[in-house]
Structures are given as structure tokens and as C-alpha cells.
Scaffold this active site. Structure first.
Site, short mmCIF file in Angstrom:
data_model
loop_
_atom_site.label_atom_id
_atom_site.label_comp_id
_atom_site.label_asym_id
_atom_site.label_seq_id
_atom_site.Cartn_x
_atom_site.Cartn_y
_atom_site.Cartn_z
N LYS A 1 -2.25 -6.88 -1.29
CA LYS A 1 -1.91 -5.68 -2.08
C LYS A 1 -1.78 -4.52 -1.09
O LYS A 1 -2.46 -4.49 -0.07
CB LYS A 1 -3.04 -5.43 -3.09
CG LYS A 1 -2.88 -4.18 -3.94
CD LYS A 1 -1.87 -4.36 -5.04
CE LYS A 1 -1.66 -3.05 -5.82
NZ LYS A 1 -0.29 -2.93 -6.36
N CYS B 1 8.06 1.05 -3.08
CA CYS B 1 7.53 1.15 -4.44
C CYS B 1 8.33 2.25 -5.17
O CYS B 1 8.43 3.37 -4.67
CB CYS B 1 6.04 1.50 -4.41
SG CYS B 1 5.37 1.77 -6.06
N GLY C 1 0.87 2.07 -9.62
CA GLY C 1 0.55 3.32 -8.93
C GLY C 1 -0.22 3.12 -7.64
O GLY C 1 -1.01 3.98 -7.23
N LEU C 2 0.00 1.98 -7.00
CA LEU C 2 -0.61 1.66 -5.70
C LEU C 2 -2.14 1.81 -5.70
O LEU C 2 -2.70 2.41 -4.77
CB LEU C 2 0.02 2.53 -4.60
CG LEU C 2 1.51 2.29 -4.35
CD1 LEU C 2 2.09 3.35 -3.42
CD2 LEU C 2 1.75 0.90 -3.75
N ASN D 1 6.19 -3.12 -14.05
CA ASN D 1 4.88 -2.56 -13.69
C ASN D 1 5.01 -1.15 -13.15
O ASN D 1 6.01 -0.79 -12.54
CB ASN D 1 4.17 -3.46 -12.67
CG ASN D 1 4.42 -3.02 -11.24
OD1 ASN D 1 3.77 -2.10 -10.73
ND2 ASN D 1 5.40 -3.64 -10.59
N GLY E 1 6.25 -13.56 -6.27
CA GLY E 1 5.24 -12.71 -6.90
C GLY E 1 5.12 -12.97 -8.39
O GLY E 1 4.14 -13.56 -8.87
N ILE F 1 13.77 -7.98 -1.89
CA ILE F 1 13.67 -6.57 -2.22
C ILE F 1 12.33 -6.29 -2.94
O ILE F 1 11.69 -7.23 -3.42
CB ILE F 1 14.81 -6.15 -3.20
CG1 ILE F 1 14.84 -7.09 -4.41
CG2 ILE F 1 16.13 -6.08 -2.49
CD1 ILE F 1 15.81 -6.74 -5.52
N ASN F 2 11.97 -5.02 -3.03
CA ASN F 2 10.90 -4.61 -3.96
C ASN F 2 11.53 -4.47 -5.36
O ASN F 2 12.69 -4.80 -5.56
CB ASN F 2 10.26 -3.30 -3.48
CG ASN F 2 8.83 -3.14 -3.97
OD1 ASN F 2 8.51 -3.50 -5.10
ND2 ASN F 2 7.97 -2.59 -3.14
N THR F 3 10.77 -3.97 -6.29
CA THR F 3 11.21 -3.96 -7.69
C THR F 3 12.36 -2.98 -7.96
O THR F 3 12.57 -2.02 -7.22
CB THR F 3 10.03 -3.60 -8.61
OG1 THR F 3 9.46 -2.37 -8.14
CG2 THR F 3 8.98 -4.68 -8.61
C1 SIN Z 1 2.14 -0.61 -7.44
O1 SIN Z 1 1.00 -0.82 -7.04
O2 SIN Z 1 2.39 0.42 -8.03
C2 SIN Z 1 3.25 -1.60 -7.17
C3 SIN Z 1 3.56 -1.65 -5.75
C4 SIN Z 1 5.02 -1.67 -5.44
O3 SIN Z 1 5.87 -1.61 -6.33
O4 SIN Z 1 5.35 -1.71 -4.26
#
Ligand code: SIN
Length: 295
Positions: A48, A127, A75-76, A72, A261, A187-189
């Protein structure tokens, strides 16, 4: 379907046990969950994302399960420097530490805590819903190059995870390469939203979030394909991979390995399931299919 021969997979400065890597964000918050995913067949794992200060994350709901993916806006959330202790039992394992910061100095500071424990770093420059972090800086090629260079100075391999939420992803990939990245993760989301028609408001507490899972697979394949033509460093495909055929397709687009993931969220044994169809003793050399769709 194409079947690959088994064997270690050296990619981006890390020797993976197979082509399948646990993506950041799913079951990556403790040393024991990371160890469990390795024991369940992942060829490597990404933690994470860890940042410069502890963060609780966004107000909930933070996750919506959709028919064809996950939405999702976590918020890291992360414990920051306290996470270092989690990694002690995983020394010498293919563990990649996902890190984020708001500028090159913060990236360098976070990376410094993990020198000696990381196989590599993955920079979260992607993110889509963390103000001041992730895609907020990862959409600017100059900042991507500077953050990559700051972490590359540790001497450890640096993977840079890119956002698809830009007009031209190849410029961002080239910036990472220029900054000294060992690999690109694409890629990321995808920035997205759903609204509850009953409640008349967004389903996520944050409003918008990031879409992952099968719905984004074609976007990821397109990004990997474009990056393969623009960059020389290896690409790790990520986004909606859930079958062995998806892995082969990503590799044909140009990926040297893939991250998984959302499919893990649905089936914790997905790595063994995919491996059973992906590999055979008389399989072909994987190098022969990476990028073969480019003619
Ligand atoms: C998150 O923790 O908000 C997701 C992380 C990400 O989209 O990189």
C-alpha cells in the site's frame, strides 16, 4: 492460448518469481498479508502507498463494488514511517514499496526510510483523488522527472506508476525514463463517479474516485501499447487483469510483467488460478511475445 515456460522473471531491477505481481492497494498494508500473497503464488508484491505523514484517508464510503470493477476513494490512508517495521520479515523477498509525496524532497525522504529493506520503489504519481499527491503532480512531466530522479538517487530501482487521466501518457512515461526510472507501471485507476439514484448523491464519500477492474482493461492495454512505442524501459501492465489470456494480451501490447489488484479482491487465490493456465514446462519463451502485437 499461448502458454509460457516457467522461470524467474527479471524486470525493472527486480527478479520476480513469475510474471504476476500484487498491485498496490490490495492486501498490502501489513507484512503478514504481503507474505501471504507471496505464499499464494504472487511473483512479487507491491505495498500500500506510504507517504510522508500518517493519513486517515477520505471519509467513507471509500469503496463501491460495481458489476465490472471497483470504484475507490480511499485517500491514501497509511501509517507513514511506522510501516518500516512491517517489512522486517520480508527481507530478500520481491517486495516493492509504493511511496508518495507532494514534491521531490518528500519522495526522497520517504524512500530514505526504506533503504536496505526495499527491492525497489514504485512511485505513486497517479492516484486520481488525493489533493496535492498522486496524479496532481504525476500529470506534469517536469515534476515526474524530478520526483523519479530524487528517488533514483537512493541507488534502488524505481518503478513509476502512471495515471491514464491525461491526454498524452507517453510524455509522462518519457519523463519517468529521463528521470532514471527502471520501469513504468501502467495504469493506475481511471477517474470516475457513480451516483445513488435513491440517495441522490455520489456513492463515494469523496464524490469521485478511481475505477479499476475489467471495465478498465482496454484502457490499460491501449496505454501499454502506446508506451511500448515511446519508451525503452520495461513496462508493467496493470488494470483489470483477471485471466491468463489477459496477461498474454498485456504482454503482446508490450508488458514484461503484470500487476493484479481488483481480481485479488474477488478471489484471493487468483495468482494460482492464472498460473495454472499461463505456464507449462514446454511453454514458449516469454520474451518472444512481449510487444509482438506491434508487428
Ligand atoms: C487510495 O489509497 O486512495 C488509492 C491509491 C491510488 O489510487 O493510487
Amino acid at each position: 492460448m499461448v502458454v509460457l515456460k516457467t522461470g524467474p522473471v527479471p524486470v525493472g531491477g527486480v527478479v520476480l518469481e513469475n510474471h504476476l505481481v500484487l498491485a498496490a492497494g490490495v492486501l498490502g498494508t501489513t507484512g503478514s498479508s504481503l507474505a501471504r500473497m507471496l505464499s499464494l503464488g504472487a511473483g512479487g508484491v507491491v505495498t500500500k502507498s506510504i507517504g510522508p505523514v500518517p493519513k486517515d484517508g477520505h471519509d467513507g464510503p471509500c469503496l463501491a463494488v460495481l458489476d465490472d470493477g471497483l470504484l475507490n476513494a480511499m485517500g491514501l490512508p497509511n501509517p507513514s514511517q511506522d510501516f518500516v517495521a512491517e517489512l522486517a520479515p520480508l527481507a530478500k523477498k520481491p517486495v516493492v514499496i509504493s511511496i508518495f509525496g507532494g514534491d521531490p524532497e518528500e519522495f526522497a525522504a520517504v524512500a530514505g526510510w526504506f533503504a536496505g529493506t526495499a527491492a525497489a520503489f514504485e512511485l505513486n504519481l497517479s492516484c486520481p483523488h488525493a489533493e496535492g499527491y498522486g496524479a496532481a503532480i504525476g500529470s506534469d512531466p517536469a515534476l515526474v522527472e524530478a520526483c523519479t530522479r530524487a528517488v533514483a538517487q537512493t541507488g534502488l530501482p524505481v518503478w513509476v506508476k502512471l495515471t491514464p487521466n491525461v491526454t498524452e501518457i507517453t510524455g509522462i512515461g518519457r519523463a519517468a525514463e529521463k528521470g532514471g526510472a527502471s520501469a513504468i507501471v501502467a495504469i493506475n485507476t481511471v477517474k470516475a463517479m457513480r451516483i445513488s439514484t435513491e440517495l441522490r448523491r455520489p456513492v463515494l464519500g469523496h464524490g469521485f474516485g478511481g475505477l479499476s477492474g475489467p471495465a478498465v482493461f482496454p484502457v490499460a492495454v491501449r496505454c501499454v501499447y502506446e508506451l511500448y512505442e515511446a519508451c525503452r524501459i520495461p513496462i508493467i501492465g496493470c488494470g483489470g487483469v483477471s485471466t491468463a489470456d489477459n496477461v498474454i494480451e498485456m504482454m503482446m501490447a508490450g508488458a514484461s510483467a503484470v500487476e493484479i489488484g481488483s481480481a485479488v479482491y474477488r478471489d484471493v487465490k487468483i495468482f494460482e488460478t492464472i498460473k495454472a493456465s499461463l505456464y507449462a514446462k514446454d511453454g514458449i519463451d516469454p520474451a518472444g511475445i512481449v510487444g509482438c502485437a506491434h508487428g
